[in-house]
Write a protein that holds these residues in place. Structure first.
Motif, PDB file in Angstrom:
ATOM      1  N   TYR A 150      -3.699  -5.768   9.598  1.00 55.22           N
ATOM      2  CA  TYR A 150      -4.647  -6.159   8.568  1.00 55.22           C
ATOM      3  C   TYR A 150      -5.641  -7.109   9.215  1.00 55.22           C
ATOM      4  O   TYR A 150      -5.243  -8.084   9.850  1.00 55.22           O
ATOM      5  N   THR A 176       0.849  -1.196   0.000  1.00 57.71           N
ATOM      6  CA  THR A 176       0.000   0.000   0.000  1.00 57.71           C
ATOM      7  C   THR A 176       0.876   1.234   0.000  1.00 57.71           C
ATOM      8  O   THR A 176       2.090   1.160   0.146  1.00 57.71           O
ATOM      9  N   ARG A 184       1.123  -1.768  11.676  1.00 61.15           N
ATOM     10  CA  ARG A 184       0.018  -1.811  10.716  1.00 61.15           C
ATOM     11  C   ARG A 184      -0.687  -3.156  10.884  1.00 61.15           C
ATOM     12  O   ARG A 184      -0.058  -4.203  10.841  1.00 61.15           O
ATOM     13  N   CYS A 187       6.053   7.685  11.326  1.00 61.65           N
ATOM     14  CA  CYS A 187       6.951   6.675  11.887  1.00 61.65           C
ATOM     15  C   CYS A 187       8.175   7.315  12.533  1.00 61.65           C
ATOM     16  O   CYS A 187       8.826   6.712  13.377  1.00 61.65           O
ATOM     17  N   TYR A 247       2.646   6.866   6.110  1.00 58.61           N
ATOM     18  CA  TYR A 247       3.230   6.243   7.299  1.00 58.61           C
ATOM     19  C   TYR A 247       4.659   6.694   7.552  1.00 58.61           C
ATOM     20  O   TYR A 247       5.114   6.747   8.697  1.00 58.61           O
ATOM     21  N   ASP A 277       0.808   5.221   1.762  1.00 59.96           N
ATOM     22  CA  ASP A 277       0.156   6.245   2.573  1.00 59.96           C
ATOM     23  C   ASP A 277       1.252   7.093   3.211  1.00 59.96           C
ATOM     24  O   ASP A 277       2.406   7.017   2.816  1.00 59.96           O
ATOM     25  N   THR A 312       5.347   2.327  15.187  1.00 58.66           N
ATOM     26  CA  THR A 312       4.205   2.144  14.292  1.00 58.66           C
ATOM     27  C   THR A 312       3.956   0.666  14.023  1.00 58.66           C
ATOM     28  O   THR A 312       4.893  -0.098  13.841  1.00 58.66           O
TER      29      THR A 312
END
Length: 64
Positions: A30, A13, A28, A21, A17, A15, A26
């Motif tokens: 799913y 992906t 992520r 970060c 981040y 974005d 951080t």
């Protein structure tokens, strides 16, 4: 996830981040999305059905 990407693609992906970060650790996550089983393979539920299921606590809590 890597199996669904073309061999030349390195990231899943995109974005912002990388911006946050730098300031905090951080992670992520799913998670699964609730869906209804189709009565047969040729039937497809309208898109609003998946959106409606995503707003029901009973459907979402069990997926996390």
């Amino acid at each position: 996830m890597r199996e669904i990407l073309p061999s030349w693609q390195e990231h899943f992906t995109s974005d912002d981040y990388t911006e946050y970060c730098w300031h905090a650790p951080t992670v992520r996550l799913y998670i699964g999305r609730p869906t209804l089983k189709s009565p047969d393979q040729s039937y497809k539920y309208p898109n609003w059905v998946m959106n409606a299921l995503g707003g029901l606590r009973e459907c979402v809590d069990s997926m996390i």
